[in-house]
Design a protein around this motif. Structure first.
Motif, PDB file in Angstrom:
ATOM      1  N   UNK A  27      -6.007   2.973   6.177  1.00  0.00           N
ATOM      2  CA  UNK A  27      -7.093   1.996   6.207  1.00  0.00           C
ATOM      3  C   UNK A  27      -8.123   2.295   5.120  1.00  0.00           C
ATOM      4  N   UNK A  28      -8.419   3.567   4.919  1.00  0.00           N
ATOM      5  CA  UNK A  28      -9.381   3.974   3.882  1.00  0.00           C
ATOM      6  C   UNK A  28      -8.851   3.608   2.495  1.00  0.00           C
ATOM      7  N   UNK A  29      -7.558   3.836   2.286  1.00  0.00           N
ATOM      8  CA  UNK A  29      -6.964   3.496   0.989  1.00  0.00           C
ATOM      9  C   UNK A  29      -6.969   1.992   0.744  1.00  0.00           C
ATOM     10  N   UNK A  30      -6.691   1.201   1.781  1.00  0.00           N
ATOM     11  CA  UNK A  30      -6.653  -0.251   1.623  1.00  0.00           C
ATOM     12  C   UNK A  30      -8.044  -0.838   1.419  1.00  0.00           C
ATOM     13  N   UNK A  31      -9.068  -0.220   2.014  1.00  0.00           N
ATOM     14  CA  UNK A  31     -10.435  -0.719   1.865  1.00  0.00           C
ATOM     15  C   UNK A  31     -11.111  -0.207   0.598  1.00  0.00           C
ATOM     16  N   UNK A  32     -10.525   0.790  -0.017  1.00  0.00           N
ATOM     17  CA  UNK A  32     -11.110   1.374  -1.214  1.00  0.00           C
ATOM     18  C   UNK A  32     -11.013   0.391  -2.370  1.00  0.00           C
ATOM     19  N   UNK A  33     -12.095   0.260  -3.101  1.00  0.00           N
ATOM     20  CA  UNK A  33     -12.098  -0.657  -4.241  1.00  0.00           C
ATOM     21  C   UNK A  33     -11.414  -0.043  -5.449  1.00  0.00           C
ATOM     22  N   UNK A  34     -11.417   1.270  -5.533  1.00  0.00           N
ATOM     23  CA  UNK A  34     -10.787   1.920  -6.685  1.00  0.00           C
ATOM     24  C   UNK A  34      -9.302   2.104  -6.419  1.00  0.00           C
ATOM     25  N   UNK A  35      -8.531   2.071  -7.452  1.00  0.00           N
ATOM     26  CA  UNK A  35      -7.082   2.241  -7.345  1.00  0.00           C
ATOM     27  C   UNK A  35      -6.699   3.657  -7.752  1.00  0.00           C
TER      28      UNK A  35
END
Length: 97
Positions: free
Chosen positions: A33-41
């Protein structure tokens, strides 16, 4: 209750408790969830860190059993530090800790 057992040749070869699966799954859910909500790739993500930690914990558990000739070892003893350690190292590396 909550015990996964692998039987090979009418003998239990591996047993995995519910806690050995639940904590890493909760941490993996948070990480995804944190990775999907993160704006940075930025790569790799926290989910990958959890997976790497889980694999390292499982390998460490098997190695400890064979190295010290133990009848069994709770996987949670190594899975929690391995998964949390990998996530913490990634967070420290990114400056997010």
């Amino acid at each position: 209750p909550g015990l996964l057992e692998v039987v090979l040749g009418s003998r239990a070869s591996d047993v995995l408790g519910l806690g050995d699966v639940v904590f890493p799954a909760v941490l993996g859910g948070w990480a995804l969830r944190r990775d999907l909500q993160s704006e940075s790739e930025s790569s790799p993500g926290y989910f990958v860190a959890v997976l790497i930690g889980y694999v390292l914990g499982c390998v460490g558990c098997e190695a400890a059993v064979y190295t010290f000739n133990l009848p069994g070892l709770p996987a949670l003893v190594l899975l929690v530090p391995a998964t949390l350690g990998c996530v913490s190292l990634l967070a420290a590396y990114r400056g997010e800790l």
